[in-house]
Design an enzyme around this catalytic site. Sequence first.
Site, PDB file in Angstrom:
ATOM      1  CB  CYS A   2      -0.931   0.022   1.208  1.00 53.34           C
ATOM      2  SG  CYS A   2      -1.908   1.535   1.238  1.00 53.34           S
ATOM      3  CB  CYS A  38       8.852  11.408 -41.446  1.00 53.77           C
ATOM      4  SG  CYS A  38      10.272  10.415 -41.991  1.00 53.77           S
TER       5      CYS A  38
END
Lengths: 445, 414
Positions: B141, B357
């Site tokens: 936890c 690109c």
Amino acid sequence: MRKKIDPNNIEQFKAMQESLSLQDAMQEADRCLLCHDAPCSQACPAGTDPGKFIRQIKFENYKGAARTIRNNNPLGAICSLVCPTEKLCEKNCSIKALEEPINIRGLQCFACTYGKENGLEPLPKPVITKSKVAIVGAGPAGISCAAELAKMGYAVTIFEKETAICGVAKWGIPSYRLSEELIAQDVQNLLDLGVNIKYNSPVEINEININKLIEEYRAVFIGVGLTVPSELPFLKGYANVINSTVFLRTARTERNKLKIKDKIVAVIGGGSVAMDAATTAAALGAKKVYAISLESLAELPADSEEIDIAHTMHIIFKPSSQITEVFANGNLITEIKGKEIEWIKPNDFTPNNVRQIAGTDFNLNVDVIIQAIGSQPSSELKQFTKLQKVVGKNIINVDNRYATNIPGVFAGGDIVNGGATLVKAVGEGKAAAQSINNYLTNLAK
Amino acid sequence: MTTKPNLNVTFCGVKFENPFLLSSSPVGNHAEMCARAFDAGWGGIVYKTLGLEESFKVVMPSPRLNAYNYGTKRFIGLQNAEQITDRNIKDNIADITALKKNYPKKVLVSSIMGYKEQDWETLAKMSEDAGADMLELNFSCPQMATKEGGYRVGQNFDAVERYTAATKRATKLPVMAKMTPNITDMLPVALAAKKGGADAIAAINTIRAITDIDIDAFVSLPNIHGNSGITGFSGAAAKPIGLRFVSELYNSKDLNLPISAIGGVETWRDALHYILVGGTTIQVTTAIMKYGYRIVEDMLEGLQDYMIAKNVKSLDELKGLVAKKLVDPSEFNTRYQVVSVIDENKCIGCGQCYIACQDGANQAIIFDSKKRKASVNEARCVGCTLCKHVCPVAGCITTKEVDTKTTKHAAIIE
């Protein structure tokens, strides 16, 4: 994501299209493909550059988007409500190949509203470093030309015949489509640029006035628009025939004076102005409103939102129809007679090109007729022989730099293009400002 | 008519009618909620973690949640400052007892957390007596980080082994140890749990994170009275990290324990992903917090349809199929090279691939502004596929293999 048309707003003449909410705007901007070549931007006659301002919205740069619009289009806020974007930027939207085009107008309105509501700094007042220029007419073309010249450092004076500027946007568009607040936003930008506006200062375009202006100012831009409404000859002289210019202006300023309630109204014309007149008549409580046009429904030149509003207001369309005869009781027309038509040649939507179809006769009882078939130049301009004009149309002839045949005199907007969109007038005003700058720069050399 | 595939799984000897469980969280807070989850179709529940009040008194902070939004996508993850149960242990035990009585065929896993060995023993015994089928040891936890409790335990090999062993001494029930992802390598901790006698591993618990910041108040969210914390993050955005840890555990020959997989499961496809990297059961919370218990219906039906389509009879056939293909990046076959192929008919001319690109890859895309079409310059394309991922049109950009002997790659390879 498009706004819904609410007939209640229209009936109360309350601004119908509010800006997209932040969340809706984000969602809409998120759909944008942010194209490399931004075909939307390429299609804007005013160079507003939606490709850029949508990207700015997407990347949470909302004020930047507002600045882009304000810098590129001096009537950016007004355009965000009345521009026929579906025929311009949105028509070119790449995403149409996949889905609905981006609601560019909605995003533009969002950005303008965001800027206003979140303290966008006023435009800096330019330092005047250059000569004086006069602008005749504070319509879209004149305002655009004035703003651009002011930014370049010219001392600009606008001569406006009315008590307020913005021309057709101020007087000719119903308030449910264009609120005063949005008009005020663009006006404020012009004032911030230090443009001197002379109200109630009509300048008829004639030799004396032009000579006077040229003496005092180094250059003049004529953006007077088309001021005289066209009329059908057989409707002349009747007391219940009104032109759309007067009708819409009265609806905007003193609509209680219009006695339209429970009347049968016939609007003649198929353009945006005709749709505005028809929906305004319906909003004023007309019993029935006919929209009679030579164009078929598919050919209506009005933009689709206006047609949608007309449908919402239950306008009865009589497309592909021509009035052939009127019957009157004294000076009041009580009945019109017409026929359906077809075009003789394709792609020529003028009255000379119609053929009436036998067996399609119709009769309509009417109380009021509103003509919305376009406008013409003023008679003084027509008579100004030194200024070269387009034969048959009487509009001002300019070269590709918006220069007239008189040195130092430029013109743009409806008075040059014969009546087109507001955004086109803005673009012409901008382009003319560049030409004026080139002209004055060369003159100074 | 085709019979529906069987979704039964056996996990640590316990039979589950389907692999879907609520994970230990507010979605399994008490009997009434758990009963509705069972009715909705969940195969089991991991009950909200039990603790002993005398060791640690739980007082929940408020507000304790913050959704992670990205752009217009809302709630793609959730940050919480929740702790273990704040209900009385007697009430919880009574609830577990009642649930097992009413739903004997459903699986109830009791999640426990202690602060010393005796706590783990006590909680294990109480759970077993109440009828729990399994135990889950909460070593993870993120909100309860004392030295001997919370996620710090999960980073402490010795404590994990000791607490697991203590639990195993106290009970005959199968025990799974729940791992924290807030660690570089989960395996040594899982192995410590195994050494202590764990029968299975549950992974992952939430990831310590900051999901948002209030840039006016200068505090991260949730703003808990002027402060905030680095607390547990879960949900769809956490799934890639969950898949990584589960696959690493599955691929360890030393560990060789069944795994209850957790982390961002919303759909049957998410669940399948976890099964393919080695999960046997699947635990869910965040998606339930967002959509409710009903989503299990679509998980069950979707998984069954997939099994029919693939002619798979049991989920065991699918388990780990993908984990086995995970290799070290140094072992990738670089003789295989691709280039992008743009379908001109599908291309809508937006040029996103071109921009990507140009600025993010190898300047291998040509944009024809007149035709508004993109195309690939194969001589420059390195086959990274960035273009394919930014393209808005499905199936427009694909790849094809290139001959590495005759292309530019020949100079690089051999």
